[in-house]
Enzyme design. Structure first.
Site, PDB file in Angstrom:
ATOM      1  CG  HIS A  50      -1.829   1.127   1.357  1.00 16.72           C
ATOM      2  ND1 HIS A  50      -1.754   2.050   2.375  1.00 16.72           N
ATOM      3  CD2 HIS A  50      -2.882   1.500   0.584  1.00 16.72           C
ATOM      4  CE1 HIS A  50      -2.712   2.928   2.239  1.00 16.72           C
ATOM      5  NE2 HIS A  50      -3.416   2.629   1.163  1.00 16.72           N
ATOM      6  CG  ASP A  69      -1.598   6.996  -3.507  1.00 17.11           C
ATOM      7  OD1 ASP A  69      -2.764   6.576  -3.558  1.00 17.11           O
ATOM      8  OD2 ASP A  69      -0.762   6.614  -2.654  1.00 17.11           O
ATOM      9  CD  GLU A  96      -2.911   2.423  -3.171  1.00 14.09           C
ATOM     10  OE1 GLU A  96      -3.870   3.203  -3.064  1.00 14.09           O
ATOM     11  OE2 GLU A  96      -1.866   2.546  -2.476  1.00 14.09           O
ATOM     12  CG  HIS A 120      -2.002   9.222  -0.011  1.00 16.04           C
ATOM     13  ND1 HIS A 120      -2.618  10.012   0.935  1.00 16.04           N
ATOM     14  CD2 HIS A 120      -2.859   8.214  -0.294  1.00 16.04           C
ATOM     15  CE1 HIS A 120      -3.797   9.506   1.218  1.00 16.04           C
ATOM     16  NE2 HIS A 120      -3.973   8.420   0.492  1.00 16.04           N
TER      17      HIS A 120
END
Length: 317
Positions: free
Chosen positions: A61, A91, A89, A104
């Protein structure tokens, strides 16, 4: 005499610097990564097809959360791969000059040594900043562009792009430029978003929010093939998950639970390890975590002796 000492000191400093560079170059050349080598869209679909005897997939993440490494940095991703194969994952956000970078937050304070909104700075200005690690320590890591991350990821891992402030039309266009093999995944929060991306590229793979039977029906009626999806079913184990697992697995779809907002918050490492194992025992095929290295150590014993997916897991450079 003083001039001679200064020259000697400069020479010693130069030798030390060159030795360090040679050591870092050697370390970089000899460091072996645990990679997921998926070369094209067909292999990507095969890798994510649910078979019932699949290798559990770890998703980092935002890359990872640890001391010395900044989230969404290429260095953080690579550090994870030095321990375990994983997908990530990340951003995407837009700069003032419309370059897609990986960060993020909409603002800079938490993750960098800068202040203000990401969208108020050009790429050149953002590249002057340095990223912070999980404890706020400033690292040497820079904010990467999406293009840089995709180029780095080839033959190493699979990137899953979350949805932030990049318009869908721009993201679709940039992926066509940066990802000719169609091996980068896109997170979609509903079937309409999947339909849009699918209309632009029939090979695009999706991480789809499918938390309820109503969500399942929406995607089932969308026309987007199930072969091009994994399903994010939520942040924790729920009693009703068995029904969702059965519906999705019957379509050949792997299910993912993200522990970032739940089980990663447990204080004791033994508690977290137990939770990660329970997520897989419950039926999930993919576990997403801020601590992918910790997850790997916890679930290592759950890797099957043989799997058709083993061919994608390799030792890389």
């Amino acid at each position: 005499m003083k001039m001679m000492r200064k020259k000697i000191n400069k020479l010693l400093l130069l030798i030390s610097f060159l030795s360090l560079c040679s050591y870092q170059e050697l370390t970089s050349q000899t460091k072996k990564l645990q990679v997921i080598n998926v070369k094209n869209a067909n292999e990507l679909r095969d890798f994510f097809e649910y078979t019932g005897n699949d290798i559990p997939i770890i998703s980092g993440h935002r890359g990872q959360k640890s001391i010395g490494f900044a989230e969404n940095s290429i260095e953080a991703l690579e550090e994870v791969l030095s321990y375990t194969p994983a997908i990530f994952e990340v951003d995407p956000r837009l700069t003032k000059d419309s370059v897609i970078v990986l960060i993020h937050d909409a603002t800079l304070e938490r993750t960098t040594n800068g202040t203000g909104k990401v969208s108020d700075f050009t790429l050149e200005e953002l590249k002057r900043l340095r990223l912070k690690d999980a404890e706020g320590n400033i690292t040497n890591h820079q904010i990467p562009t999406l293009k840089e991350a995709i180029e780095w990821s080839r033959g190493k891992t699979i990137l899953n792009l979350d949805k932030k402030d990049v318009p869908l039309s721009m993201m679709a266009q940039k992926l066509e430029e940066f990802d000719e093999e169609s091996v980068v995944m896109v997170t979609v929060h509903n079937a309409a978003e999947a339909v849009f991306y699918y209309s632009k590229n029939k090979n695009r793979m999706f991480s789809a929010f499918i938390k309820t039977e109503e969500d399942f029906k929406e995607f089932d009626n969308s026309g987007v093939p199930w072969t091009q999806m994994i399903a994010y079913i939520g942040p924790r184990i729920k009693e009703e998950d068995n029904r969702i697992y059965n519906l999705l697995n019957a379509k050949g779809v792997m299910c993912m639970i993200s522990a970032a907002s739940t089980y990663d918050k447990l204080e004791e490492s033994a508690e977290r390890d137990k939770a990660y194992i329970e997520v897989l025992k419950d039926g999930a095929s993919i576990i997403e975590s801020d601590y992918p290295i910790e997850v790997f150590k916890a679930i290592n014993s759950m890797i099957p002796d043989s799997s058709t997916k083993a061919k994608y897991y390799q030792i890389g450079g």
